[in-house]
Scaffold this motif. Structure first.
Motif, short mmCIF file in Angstrom:
data_model
loop_
_atom_site.label_atom_id
_atom_site.label_comp_id
_atom_site.label_asym_id
_atom_site.label_seq_id
_atom_site.Cartn_x
_atom_site.Cartn_y
_atom_site.Cartn_z
N ILE A 98 69.15 10.77 -8.82
CA ILE A 98 68.87 12.18 -9.13
C ILE A 98 67.92 12.77 -8.09
O ILE A 98 68.15 13.86 -7.56
N VAL A 99 66.87 12.02 -7.78
CA VAL A 99 65.90 12.51 -6.80
C VAL A 99 66.58 12.69 -5.43
O VAL A 99 66.37 13.70 -4.74
N ALA A 100 67.45 11.74 -5.06
CA ALA A 100 68.13 11.84 -3.78
C ALA A 100 68.96 13.12 -3.72
O ALA A 100 69.02 13.80 -2.67
N ASN A 101 69.57 13.48 -4.84
CA ASN A 101 70.37 14.70 -4.86
C ASN A 101 69.52 15.94 -4.72
O ASN A 101 69.89 16.89 -4.03
N ILE A 102 68.37 15.94 -5.38
CA ILE A 102 67.47 17.09 -5.26
C ILE A 102 67.00 17.21 -3.80
O ILE A 102 66.99 18.30 -3.22
N VAL A 103 66.65 16.07 -3.22
CA VAL A 103 66.20 16.09 -1.82
C VAL A 103 67.32 16.62 -0.92
O VAL A 103 67.06 17.41 0.01
N ALA A 104 68.55 16.24 -1.22
CA ALA A 104 69.66 16.73 -0.40
C ALA A 104 69.77 18.26 -0.47
O ALA A 104 69.93 18.93 0.54
N ASP A 105 69.65 18.79 -1.70
CA ASP A 105 69.72 20.25 -1.86
C ASP A 105 68.63 20.95 -1.07
O ASP A 105 68.84 21.98 -0.45
N MET A 137 63.03 28.24 -0.94
CA MET A 137 62.72 26.96 -1.56
C MET A 137 61.34 27.05 -2.20
O MET A 137 60.34 27.19 -1.51
N SER A 138 61.33 27.03 -3.50
CA SER A 138 60.03 27.19 -4.14
C SER A 138 59.71 25.98 -5.02
O SER A 138 60.60 25.21 -5.39
N LEU A 139 58.45 25.90 -5.36
CA LEU A 139 58.01 24.83 -6.23
C LEU A 139 58.68 24.96 -7.59
O LEU A 139 59.06 23.97 -8.22
N GLY A 140 58.85 26.22 -8.02
CA GLY A 140 59.48 26.49 -9.32
C GLY A 140 60.86 25.88 -9.39
O GLY A 140 61.25 25.31 -10.41
N TYR A 141 61.59 25.96 -8.27
CA TYR A 141 62.95 25.41 -8.23
C TYR A 141 62.92 23.90 -8.47
O TYR A 141 63.68 23.36 -9.26
N ILE A 142 62.00 23.23 -7.76
CA ILE A 142 61.90 21.77 -7.90
C ILE A 142 61.57 21.40 -9.34
O ILE A 142 62.19 20.51 -9.92
N VAL A 143 60.61 22.10 -9.92
CA VAL A 143 60.22 21.81 -11.30
C VAL A 143 61.41 21.99 -12.23
O VAL A 143 61.68 21.16 -13.10
N ARG A 144 62.16 23.10 -12.01
CA ARG A 144 63.32 23.35 -12.87
C ARG A 144 64.36 22.23 -12.75
O ARG A 144 64.92 21.77 -13.73
N LEU A 152 75.57 18.87 10.30
CA LEU A 152 74.85 17.91 9.47
C LEU A 152 74.92 18.22 7.98
O LEU A 152 74.73 17.34 7.14
N ILE A 153 75.19 19.52 7.63
CA ILE A 153 75.14 19.90 6.22
C ILE A 153 76.10 19.08 5.35
O ILE A 153 75.67 18.47 4.37
N PRO A 154 77.39 18.98 5.69
CA PRO A 154 78.25 18.12 4.87
C PRO A 154 77.82 16.66 4.91
O PRO A 154 77.91 15.95 3.90
N ALA A 155 77.29 16.24 6.06
CA ALA A 155 76.86 14.84 6.18
C ALA A 155 75.71 14.55 5.22
O ALA A 155 75.64 13.46 4.64
N VAL A 156 74.81 15.53 5.03
CA VAL A 156 73.67 15.31 4.14
C VAL A 156 74.16 15.02 2.72
O VAL A 156 73.64 14.15 2.03
N THR A 157 75.19 15.75 2.28
CA THR A 157 75.75 15.51 0.96
C THR A 157 76.22 14.07 0.84
O THR A 157 75.89 13.36 -0.12
N VAL A 158 76.95 13.63 1.84
CA VAL A 158 77.48 12.27 1.81
C VAL A 158 76.35 11.25 1.78
O VAL A 158 76.37 10.28 1.01
N ILE A 159 75.33 11.52 2.61
CA ILE A 159 74.22 10.57 2.67
C ILE A 159 73.51 10.48 1.32
O ILE A 159 73.19 9.39 0.84
N ALA A 160 73.31 11.63 0.66
CA ALA A 160 72.65 11.63 -0.64
C ALA A 160 73.50 10.90 -1.67
O ALA A 160 73.00 10.08 -2.45
N LEU A 163 63.11 19.18 -14.60
CA LEU A 163 63.22 19.34 -16.05
C LEU A 163 64.68 19.18 -16.49
O LEU A 163 64.97 18.58 -17.52
N GLY A 164 65.56 19.72 -15.66
CA GLY A 164 66.99 19.63 -15.97
C GLY A 164 67.48 18.19 -15.98
O GLY A 164 68.47 17.85 -16.64
N ALA A 165 66.76 17.33 -15.26
CA ALA A 165 67.19 15.93 -15.17
C ALA A 165 66.89 15.16 -16.45
O ALA A 165 67.48 14.12 -16.70
#
Lengths: 536, 317
Positions: free
Chosen positions: B297-304, B1-8, B239-247, B11-13
């Motif tokens: 969109i932010v919630a989805n990034i946080v989920a990932d 998990m890098s800062l570069g990933y978050i920035v990308r 919890l992993i599938p649950a996180v998707t649903v929560i997001a 930007l994609g959003a």
């Protein structure tokens, strides 16, 4: 009428009682009591407290901001910040020699102060006109500002308004809505001013807190100018709170739990529930709005009086009323019965489908194979418009379609909303139209059926009617106006460019403890006389 | 998990938001009616006055032109003015954001605190009477209309018992912590009910899957007790599938807030949306919906990002 009598009798009884007890030094607890908080539930969210720019009728505003005049419970104007309603008889209105312009002199009430203690003067009146007229100020209630040429203020308590025309409806415009405090607003931008949330007025209550989307708290203004007939300082209530509760179910729940004590717009569908609540009573107040069916005169058959008369005889108002919960009331004139100009002798076309059929037969409209009448190429088949999305109107439309079908007339719903609806209404993009109008306490009817009237999309033109409107709307003499009103109501009822169907009632749910509350039918709302209200 | 990933990802959003804004603008204007409809019954508001108001808000322009104008000002951070109140859209939204965050936050917290234990208990007692009861209650919860439950609670707690205020954000002249707590209890309970019900189902099925895996048997085999297996080995994976649903449910919480806030007269974003929709307040609606889109969109990034935190095998880079 009964309301008026009983109220007066009750008041007299109370006053006598008070006097009797006062002589032996015991003021009874049940006389007009000072103090208490009344919480009002509003179904809409107050957008702005500025009376000139709000999109709603100013309920909360009316308790805080006062105008020179205000309409009372009978939709008649009474003086507020002026000492009398200007008329020709009292010299308040002077018409120029050429009869084209007029001058209105308002004598202002002395000793009136703004909520910050500064005196109210004629300069405030002049400033109000200047501010409303200002193009930069976005408002929908600029009525009557363009007709004023200038305002003279010879002294602090006299405002002379010079009109560039004759405007008999002057009382329902500009200065009646409210007066701005010049000393606080001059030089500010009214579109963004804090005045829009916490206005400083001269009314019985002052705004102490405005929480957007929640409530407006108003508190008793101790320096209020008005005194009760028995000398009591007004207002009686300490606080008047307006809560904004958009969901009507929740509103009723709050009435039940006592969190709200007054609701002036109880939805018809909730009336039954309210009737079951202890301590709450449901009263009916008249409203100045009415429902009507209008015709487009571009259709040859609709320009035929026989067809219009047949349609009038084919509509059963009772069914329309039942379809709307039984609350609207049948009318025969667009001048609703609250008005003194209403003529109860206006002729009426009674519901009689057999007579309607006969009228059409006699006029040569023959029933075809599909059950629809026609005369030559002209088939009695019409497009019928209401504003789409208004459940009540769409329901009424269905009732009318069914009733017309019974006399061999076909109407097909062609409903529109928004710009499309407005354009169609102004330009006659319909054959039949069902809708609703609301007037001020000083109504003008030429805009609807006068030749070229602003709201006349029907292409209706009748010189005799125009003359009656002209007399009604350009004369200041009440007797002449009354005669003109009788005349135009008769013409409308006989010529039927419009069929006036029903008028509305306001269902007001109030705590039984609240006394002196009198429903007000006008667009100045029920809150125009809050000073006299008290809690038992 | 890098800062570069978050920035990308952020930007994609951006192109996504452009697309969303275009679609939303079109839909909002397709809805019948317009902001000036409130004046339709009033004959004294003349056509000229209406035209003047329309001009003041740019409503006289064609819709594509309105969109370009809106986009232009949005890009420089000007959200425009509400047609209904005449106040800046951004300051109206900021004013309403606080109450919604409080309500949504509390509802989210309640949902997690209740849904996770419920899911675990159901899964580890699968087939038992308790599991059956919880399943039944969950489905009842999912199927209960929010406004109806709200009405029942108001009648019970405000009218009959008189314990809680039926609506509102705070009492007038009060606003202390206990006062605000009393006001928030019912809306938060109503708002979290549906999510508690559905999330506990997801956690239960996730747990059931995981509990059948080989490594769970291994964990038991190496002598770990049930509690240790469930909490240490199984829960993280479940919890992993649950996180998707929560997001994904973040959007549901927002739309649920529209009803809940309206019923409880809560002065938040959802209620503002409702009022703006009624008045066809285009600038306000656009501002609200764009903010909601950004939120999702932010919630989805946080989920990932949460996946990576929960499962060391997942890496972004």
């Amino acid at each position: 009428m009964t309301l008026k009598l009983t109220r007066r009798a009750t008041l007299k009884g109370m006053l006598a009682g008070t006097a009797a007890f006062a002589t032996i030094g015991l003021l009874p607890a049940w006389a007009q009591q000072k103090g208490g908080t009344l919480t009002v539930g509003l179904t809409y969210e107050i957008d702005t407290m500025n009376v000139y720019s709000t999109g709603f009728l100013g309920d909360a505003q009316a308790a805080v901001v006062e105008g020179l005049l205000a309409p009372d419970k009978d939709a008649k104007y009474v003086p507020v910040l002026a000492t009398e309603v200007p008329t020709i008889e009292n010299g308040g209105i002077v018409v120029s020699e050429d009869g084209k312009t007029m001058k209105i002199t308002y004598k202002l009430r002395p000793g009136v102060t703004w909520h910050d203690g500064k005196p109210f003067t004629s300069a405030d009146v002049k400033y109000t006109w200047e501010a409303v007229k200002d193009e930069k100020f976005i408002a929908e209630s600029k009525d009557g500002s363009a007709e004023v040429a200038s305002i003279d203020t010879p002294d602090e308590l006299t405002a002379v308004v010079n009109y560039n025309t004759i405007l008999p409806t002057f009382a329902s415009t500009l200065f009646t809505f409210g007066i701005f405090p010049k000393h606080l607003l001059e030089g500010t931008d009214l579109n963004t001013s804090s005045y829009n949330e916490t206005p400083v007025g001269t009314g019985p209550f002052k705004v102490t807190e405005f929480q957007r989307g929640q409530y407006v708290v108003t508190e008793r203004y101790d320096g209020y100018w008005k005194k009760a007939e028995n000398g009591d300082a007004l207002p009686y209530l300490d606080k008047l709170i307006f809560k904004m509760i958009p969901d009507t179910n929740t509103l009723i729940t709050q009435l039940k739990s006592g969190e709200v004590n007054l609701v002036v717009q109880t939805p018809y569908s909730q009336a039954k529930q309210v009737e079951g609540i202890d301590d709450i009573e449901l009263i009916k107040g008249p409203l100045l709005s009415w429902q009507h069916l209008d015709f487009n005169f571009k259709r040859p058959s609709l320009a035929d009086i026989a067809v219009r008369k047949a349609i009038a005889a084919g509509i059963d108002r009772n069914v329309l009323i039942k379809a709307q919960g039984g609350f609207p009331e049948a009318i025969k004139s667009p001048v609703v019965p609250v008005f003194e100009f209403y003529d109860p002798n206006t002729p009426e076309v009674a519901y009689d489908p057999a007579a309607a059929a006969k009228l059409l037969d006699d006029a040569g409209y023959v029933v075809g194979a599909d059950g629809i009448r026609a005369k030559g190429d002209e088939k009695l088949s019409y497009t019928f418009m209401v504003q789409a999305g208004r459940a009540d109107d769409e329901l009424a439309q269905q009732v009318i379609i069914a009733q017309l079908k019974a006399i061999g007339i076909e109407a097909t719903a062609d409903n529109k909303t928004g710009v499309a609806y407005r354009e169609a209404r102004y330009n006659g993009g319909y054959d039949l139209i069902y809708g609703r109008w609301i007037t001020s306490a000083d109504p003008v009817y030429s805009v609807f059926w006068g030749t070229g009237g602003a709201n006349n999309g029907q292409s209706y033109s009748n010189p005799t009617l125009d003359a009656a409107f002209q007399k009604f709307e350009n004369t200041l003499d009440p007797a002449v106006r009354k005669d003109a009103a009788i005349e135009f109501q008769k013409i409308l009822a006989e010529e039927l460019p419009t069929i006036s169907l029903t008028t509305n009632v306001a269902l007001i749910a109030k705590t039984k403890k609240l006394k002196n509350f009198v429903p007000n039918p006008t667009n100045m709302t029920n809150f125009v006389d809050t000073a006299a209200w008290y809690m038992e | 998990m890098s800062l570069g990933y978050i920035v990308r990802r952020l930007l994609g959003a951006i192109p996504l938001l452009f697309g969303i804004s275009l679609i939303l603008f079109t839909i909002v204007h397709l809805a019948p009616g317009g902001p000036l409809d409130v004046y339709v019954d009033n004959p004294s508001v003349s056509k000229e006055a209406l035209d003047q108001i329309a001009k003041a808000y740019g409503l006289d322009q064609p819709v594509p032109v309105q969109y370009v104008l809106w986009l232009k000002s949005m890009l420089v951070g000007d959200w425009g003015y509400s047609i209904r109140t005449g106040r800046p859209v951004l300051s109206e939204i900021v004013l309403r954001l606080g109450p919604t965050m409080e309500l949504g936050g509390l509802a989210l917290l309640l949902s997690l605190l209740i849904a996770i234990p419920l899911g675990i208990i159901s899964a580890s007692r699968r087939g038992s009477k308790l599991d059956g009861t919880l399943t039944l209650v969950s489905f009842a919860g999912i199927s209960t209309p929010v406004f109806w439950l709200a009405l029942l609670l108001q009648l019970l707690f405000s009218v009959h018992l008189g314990w809680l205020p039926s609506a509102g954000y705070k009492s007038i002249g009060d606003g202390s912590f206990p006062d605000r707590l009393a006001h928030i209890v019912m809306p938060a309970a109503v708002l979290s009910l549906a999510t508690i019900a559905s999330w506990s189902r997801f956690i239960r099925s996730g747990m059931v899957d995981v509990l059948n895996q080989d490594y769970i048997r291994t964990a038991y085999a190496k002598g770990r007790g049930e509690r240790g297996v469930v909490f240490f080995h199984a829960l993280r994976n479940a919890l992993i599938p649950a996180v998707t649903v929560i997001a994904v449910d973040f959007g549901t919480v927002i739309s649920g807030a529209v009803i809940t806030e309206t019923v409880f007269a809560w002065p938040g974003i959802g209620r503002l949306f409702m009022e703006s929709m009624d008045g066809r307040d285009y600038p306000m609606l656009m501002g609200l919906m764009m903010m909601g889109s950004v939120g999702i969109i932010v919630a989805n990034i946080v989920a990932d990002l949460t996946y990576a935190a929960l499962d060391p095998r997942i890496r972004y880079g």
